[in-house]
Enzyme design. Structure first.
Site, mmCIF file in Angstrom:
data_model
loop_
_atom_site.group_PDB
_atom_site.id
_atom_site.type_symbol
_atom_site.label_atom_id
_atom_site.label_comp_id
_atom_site.label_asym_id
_atom_site.label_seq_id
_atom_site.Cartn_x
_atom_site.Cartn_y
_atom_site.Cartn_z
ATOM 1 N N HIS A 6 24.796 -21.363 -50.666
ATOM 2 C CA HIS A 6 26.309 -20.511 -51.590
ATOM 3 C C HIS A 6 27.504 -19.484 -50.301
ATOM 4 C CE1 HIS A 6 23.456 -16.571 -49.753
ATOM 5 N NE2 HIS A 6 25.000 -16.389 -49.568
ATOM 6 N N ASP A 32 18.971 -22.945 -49.681
ATOM 7 C CA ASP A 32 20.266 -22.672 -49.724
ATOM 8 C C ASP A 32 21.144 -22.747 -48.307
ATOM 9 O OD1 ASP A 32 22.617 -21.004 -50.096
ATOM 10 O OD2 ASP A 32 21.527 -19.205 -50.395
ATOM 11 N N SER A 35 25.000 -13.583 -44.730
ATOM 12 C CA SER A 35 24.697 -14.133 -45.740
ATOM 13 C C SER A 35 24.437 -15.281 -44.295
ATOM 14 C CB SER A 35 25.503 -15.267 -47.277
ATOM 15 O OG SER A 35 25.038 -14.290 -47.381
#
Length: 561
Positions: free
Chosen positions: A142, A173, A251
């Site tokens: 993402h 992911d 992230s």
């Protein structure tokens, strides 16, 4: 959302604070963790929507009470203080690997699913990543979704290097990048992976979260390990829950154990008024599966699925009625996906006793580690697409064994379109689109599972694709013109048939309309609606409508071939 439309007079709901990607914040405006605008709702009304059915790869038990909000870690700007600062010993062990942690800068240009012939305004985001062997960098999928440009910056450097995206695993992911410039790789040792940690093992998360430009280190412990929901990929895979803070920008950053080995990738956090400091990490087995999958074929094929919906058989009367012996345990097959290879072997009401030699309990779990059990979908996720597995079933009191080739799951409404532009077809102002989860999110916002039409939600949650190329085709909107007067209110309604022939997918519909020589074009829609247009005048009016709305073509490029 700039392009969001009001659907059938429904009141427009305020958007949640969880957005697909966090736009690069201004350094002069720090995040306010106490601001009411950043708090997530603790519960939602379901409005009578059907509950999500249990599938073999969707094993999470439903939450009771309030509904916490799982969000990708790069998508939040709630800066929560870590529970404990890292000790000097922890930092010293991680120091040799910290130089391999990089900051990822990405410019995104997302498709506009509501107006599929154009794209949205580009925006920038930052996240974290780390260097692994083979001149590669790992980050979250993402973090680089719909990328137009990706740059990497090493710790202590003032240079941003252009990166190339090699593979994106939407379901897990994870994304893999590389840099062509040899200077980027100088003086950096790649990160090494460690074993799956145990509960209460110390972990240290390293990355570039919001609140500063330099590297950040937070520490915590592994508090839970189970199959959990991966928000970005809409899948269920093994995940680690930790009590170290994972904030916007974390992230893609690595999580190290106390020996300086990488045990996971930070990727999402739990935002709810009743919880604090709950972050989630993609564990090393999922990461290595992604890396090996890419190495096998030069592309990412995804995690396989067994392709069934199943039921627990904990009730003794149910087990007795199924002809099970007292020492037999397993799960009952409810439905088999017609597009999966399992369809030719398994039947409804089969009892799956074991998967590749490992017995399955009546609640669908298998032994994991000492004193632990885990959903049997974990066994499936350890395999690769195209691998053969032995499935033992009980059918009418007879034990049978099948050698089944695993494949990836085929959803009727896909969770992603894998970087491709959305498909569309326009005739006489009627815009036809294929439904996907990004399309529903574009039309109805983050709460699409509560605001979208019940018919679409029912198919999203329960319907199975009957063939590999089946799509759910809808009239997205009607671009008003004299030719379509009286049809203006048709919005997001499924197209069932055209001139009496079933509509299988968008390309099939476009082909039938373009080749139609009948006097009328008749579309049969959901809710027993019909649309009838004169063929000659409808095709003649299309070009004027395209010109009025500055639309370059009546159909997307993928429908022209």
């Amino acid at each position: 959302m700039a392009d969001q439309k009001s659907k059938r007079g429904r009141p427009k709901k305020p958007m949640s604070n969880a957005v697909d990607m966090q736009v690069e914040p201004s350094p002069s405006v720090p995040a306010d963790p106490d601001s009411p605008a950043t708090s997530s709702p603790s519960s939602r009304r379901t409005r009578g929507r059907p509950r999500k059915i249990q599938r073999h790869d969707l094993q999470a038990e439903p939450h009771s009470g309030s509904l916490p909000l799982l969000v990708p870690g790069n998508d939040q700007c709630d800066a929560v203080e870590p529970p404990n600062p890292p000790t000097s010993e922890q930092v010293e062990r991680v120091l040799p690997s910290m130089d391999a942690v990089v900051k990822v800068f990405c410019v995104h240009t997302e498709p506009n699913f509501s107006l599929p012939w154009q794209r949205k305004r580009q925006y920038s985001s930052s996240s974290s990543g780390f260097i692994i062997a083979g001149r590669r960098v790992l980050t979250n999928a993402h973090s680089v979704e719909h990328h137009t440009q990706v740059k990497l910056k090493k710790r202590g450097s003032d240079t941003k290097y252009l990166a190339t995206v090699l593979a994106i695993g939407t379901d897990c992911d994870i994304a893999m990048l590389t840099v062509n410039d040899d200077e980027f790789w100088e003086g950096v040792s790649p990160v090494e992976f460690g074993p799956l940690p145990a509960l209460q093992d110390a972990v240290t998360v390293v990355g570039y979260p919001i609140g500063g430009d330099t590297i950040s280190v937070t520490s915590g412990v592994v508090s839970r390990m189970e199959i959990l929901s991966y928000v970005h990929g809409s899948t269920e895979l093994l995940g680690l829950q930790i009590d170290a803070a994972i904030n916007s920008g974390n992230s893609g950053g690595p999580a190290f154990n106390d020996k300086g080995k990488c045990v996971g990738i930070a990727f999402q956090s739990l935002k709810n008024e009743d919880v604090e400091n709950i972050g989630y990490v993609i564990p090393a087995p999922v990461i290595t599966h992604f890396i090996h999958d890419y190495a096998k074929s030069g592309e990412y094929t995804g995690f396989p699925s067994l392709g069934i919906e199943w039921q627990k058989i904990e009730n003794p009367d149910l087990r007795k009625s199924m002809g099970m012996a007292p020492d037999q345990k397993g799960i009952r097959v409810r439905r088999i996906e017609p597009t999966g290879p399992e369809f030719q072997f398994l039947k409804p009401s089969d009892i799956i006793l074991s998967f590749d030699g490992i017995n399955i309990a009546n609640d669908g779990t298998v032994p994991f580690r000492h004193g632990e059990r885990i959903a049997f979908s974990y066994l499936v996720s350890q395999k690769y697409t195209g691998e053969n597995v032995v499935v033992k079933v009980l059918r009418k009191s007879e034990v049978l064994e099948f050698n089944i080739k695993l494949a990836t799951r085929r959803r009727l409404i896909p969770a992603h379109i894998k970087g491709k532009p959305p498909s569309y077809y326009i005739i006489a102002g009627f815009v036809f689109s294929a439904v996907s989860v990004p399309y529903l999110r574009s039309e109805y916002g983050k709460d699409y599972e509560y605001d979208a039409p019940v018919k679409l939600l029912d198919k999203h949650l329960h319907a199975l694709a009957q063939s590999p190329d089946e799509q759910l085709v809808v009239v997205s909107q009607v671009l008003v013109a004299d030719i379509n007067i009286g049809y203006e209110d048709i919005v997001n309604t499924q197209v069932l048939a055209f001139n009496g022939k079933p509509v299988k997918n968008l390309k099939g519909l476009a082909t039938m309309v373009e080749k139609c020589n009948n006097e009328f074009l008749q579309f049969e829609l959901e809710y027993q609606q019909i649309v009838v247009l004169q063929t000659k005048t409808a095709k003649a009016a299309t070009m004027d409508i395209l010109t009025t709305h500055c639309i370059p073509s009546a159909m997307s490029d993928d429908l022209k071939t």
